[in-house]
Design a protein around this motif. Structure first.
Motif, PDB file in Angstrom:
ATOM      1  N   HIS A 421       0.886  -1.301  -0.050  1.00  0.00           N
ATOM      2  CA  HIS A 421       0.166  -0.045  -0.090  1.00  0.00           C
ATOM      3  C   HIS A 421       0.794   1.316  -0.020  1.00  0.00           C
ATOM      4  O   HIS A 421       0.420   2.384   0.409  1.00  0.00           O
ATOM      5  CB  HIS A 421      -0.971   0.166   1.366  1.00  0.00           C
ATOM      6  N   ASN A 422       2.195   1.255  -0.425  1.00  0.00           N
ATOM      7  CA  ASN A 422       3.142   2.413  -0.659  1.00  0.00           C
ATOM      8  C   ASN A 422       3.473   2.623  -1.846  1.00  0.00           C
ATOM      9  O   ASN A 422       3.414   1.679  -2.861  1.00  0.00           O
ATOM     10  CB  ASN A 422       4.074   2.468   0.754  1.00  0.00           C
ATOM     11  N   ALA A 423       4.283   3.711  -2.207  1.00  0.00           N
ATOM     12  CA  ALA A 423       4.704   4.232  -3.332  1.00  0.00           C
ATOM     13  C   ALA A 423       5.704   3.244  -3.806  1.00  0.00           C
ATOM     14  O   ALA A 423       6.039   3.232  -4.871  1.00  0.00           O
ATOM     15  CB  ALA A 423       5.253   5.410  -3.270  1.00  0.00           C
ATOM     16  N   ASP A 424       6.477   2.331  -2.966  1.00  0.00           N
ATOM     17  CA  ASP A 424       7.215   1.381  -3.498  1.00  0.00           C
ATOM     18  C   ASP A 424       6.972   0.239  -3.863  1.00  0.00           C
ATOM     19  O   ASP A 424       7.827  -0.796  -4.262  1.00  0.00           O
ATOM     20  CB  ASP A 424       8.454   1.299  -2.249  1.00  0.00           C
ATOM     21  N   ASP A 425       5.529   0.042  -3.956  1.00  0.00           N
ATOM     22  CA  ASP A 425       4.974  -1.377  -4.478  1.00  0.00           C
ATOM     23  C   ASP A 425       4.944  -1.173  -6.163  1.00  0.00           C
ATOM     24  O   ASP A 425       4.172  -0.708  -6.646  1.00  0.00           O
ATOM     25  CB  ASP A 425       3.787  -1.411  -3.909  1.00  0.00           C
ATOM     26  N   THR A 426       6.167  -1.546  -6.617  1.00  0.00           N
ATOM     27  CA  THR A 426       6.377  -1.441  -8.212  1.00  0.00           C
ATOM     28  C   THR A 426       7.158  -2.572  -8.408  1.00  0.00           C
ATOM     29  O   THR A 426       7.798  -3.405  -7.628  1.00  0.00           O
ATOM     30  CB  THR A 426       7.429  -0.114  -8.414  1.00  0.00           C
TER      31      THR A 426
END
Ligand SMILES: [Zn+2]
Length: 468
Positions: A421-426
């Motif tokens: 659920h954060n911006a690093d989930d790539t």
């Protein structure tokens, strides 16, 4: 969630009937060994993961990207050779994030990295911050003691390979805002439910209890939560929290997307595997849950490449809107409630892309030998049979609640909450070899369950007040 899942698992063990022993033909075990090796060398899941996270990107339920994802999933299932592809509507309210910021005011003025919790209302609030070490400490505060203030719950979540600490810390997000309102707070901040020291912050749904006036509610990145705690040791701290977000008031209709490799003998009997198509909006939802979509789409595809169809149907479901309350999965269970007995067994991949280490199933005594056969076929992948350890994946819960048998393919979640659920989930956080190991496990499991002669305990059951 883990605790709830375990309790659920215990009460969802199917009733023991006088059933014939379920068995798996030796030829199916031979094919499983071939499929396992093929899957480990196959790049389909990676291509699917890349396609979804690159071409669609973040997939917040009800957003413009939701519709693109539904179209993408149908096209991808067709491209992968599924025999039947269709969609089933799922309707829900929509929440939007438009902007968010927070700052410390006064002598030590500085910005804080925050993100609104899903379901939070918008609004700008300013107040003195009161820090609590835990949700329990907030609960213990006297009524009205937070009038005009901002509650800050600074409860840490430790890393765990099975993700079990999410179950312990999760209520800070789900119940914290309502507790803060009861004490009179005008805003709510919480230490992000994450394990990364990066300055990213984890969103996720919160719910406000009936009768309470919702307040702006946000999570704070771990370094910023620590900064806030240091500032508070120096004296009173005032913060301004400005959120532009909220429920739009409009309903949206998305879809569960379903693809089938149609069974050659018992096509009405279904082995269900899947993941959820929606994601939160900060990253591209690579581990949550494009990986689950990719793993299960690839598994069905590999089985579909065999010279003949499996005995039963393999059904891959890309569930709509898991993140805001298993909404697609509940609709699936409602729509298919008359076919529970034909849902032979179900498994969802929704815990990232870490290697699978454990296997368990809800099967009754009559299917134990078959379950051990499946476990033995998974063992070369480093997967241990762990009876009593697992539970149904989130989107399998509604089906399990009405009597569907489930399997658990437990993934190593040590790093999951660095990304969840954060911006690093790539996609760059996913290891292709780990992803392939997942595909191999799902392929072997789905194939053997589809070839098994006899069931795994699915039987329609009356609702007993059980819920997620
Ligand atoms: Zn998920």
């Amino acid at each position: 969630m883990r605790l709830a899942t375990l309790l659920l698992a215990a009460c969802l063990l199917p009733a023991q009937g006088v059933a014939a022993e379920t068995r798996i033909p030796p030829s199916a075990l031979d094919t499983a060994a071939q499929l396992r090796e093929r899957a480990l060398a196959d790049g389909t899941a990676w291509q699917v993961l890349e396609s979804l996270t690159t071409e669609i990107g973040p997939r917040l339920a009800g957003s413009e990207a939701d519709a693109r994802a539904v179209a993408w999933a149908q096209a991808k299932l067709r491209e992968l050779g599924y025999d039947k592809v269709w969609i089933e509507p799922v309707t829900f309210p929509t929440w939007e994030r438009r902007g968010e910021s927070a700052e410390v005011l006064g002598a030590h003025a500085q910005p804080l990295v925050v993100t609104a919790l899903g379901g939070s209302p918008g609004g700008t609030v300013e107040g003195e911050v009161v820090r609590f070490e835990s949700l329990e400490a907030l609960r213990a505060a006297p009524e009205g003691s937070l009038a005009g203030k901002i509650a800050f719950v600074d409860q840490p979540m430790e890393r765990a390979h099975d993700g079990s600490n999410y179950g312990k810390a999760g209520p800070v997000r789900s119940r914290g805002p309502s507790e803060a309102i009861r004490k009179g707070a005008v805003g709510f901040l919480m230490r992000s439910l994450g394990t990364t020291r990066h300055r990213v912050v984890n969103t996720g749904l919160t719910r406000f209890e009936e009768g309470l006036e919702p307040i702006p509610s946000a999570a704070v990145a771990l370094p910023d939560a620590d900064q806030l705690a240091r500032l508070l040791r120096r004296g009173p701290v005032r913060v301004r929290l400005a959120l532009d977000c909220g429920w739009t008031g409009a309903d949206y209709t998305s879809h569960n997307v379903i693809g089938e490799i149609t069974g050659r003998e018992a096509s009405e009997e279904v082995v269900l595997i899947g993941g959820h198509l929606d994601s939160w909006d900060l990253g591209t939802g690579a581990v949550d849950d494009a990986s689950g979509i990719a793993i299960t789409m690839a598994a069905g595809h590999l089985i579909g490449q065999l010279p003949q169809r499996p005995r039963r149907t393999i059904r891959v479901v890309a569930f709509a809107n898991e993140e805001q309350g298993l909404i697609g999965a509940r609709e699936y269970a409602r729509r298919h409630s008359g076919e529970v007995a034909n849902h032979v067994i179900g498994a969802e991949s929704d815990f990232g892309a870490g290697r699978i280490y454990g296997f368990d199933a809800s099967a009754p005594e009559s299917a134990q030998a078959a379950v051990r056969d499946i476990a033995a076929a998974l063992a070369p992948l480093g997967i241990e049979y762990m009876p009593g350890e697992g539970g149904p994946g989130p989107d399998i819960i509604p089906l399990a609640t009405i009597g569907g048998a489930w399997a658990w393919l437990g993934q190593d979640g040590s790093r999951y909450f660095d990304l969840h659920h954060n911006a690093d989930d790539t996609i760059d956080q996913v290891d292709p070899a780990d992803l392939a190991q997942n595909v191999a496990a799902y392929t072997v499991f789905a194939w053997l369950a589809a070839e098994a002669e006899g069931g795994f305990g699915s039987a329609a059951r009356a609702m007993q007040g059980a819920n997620e």
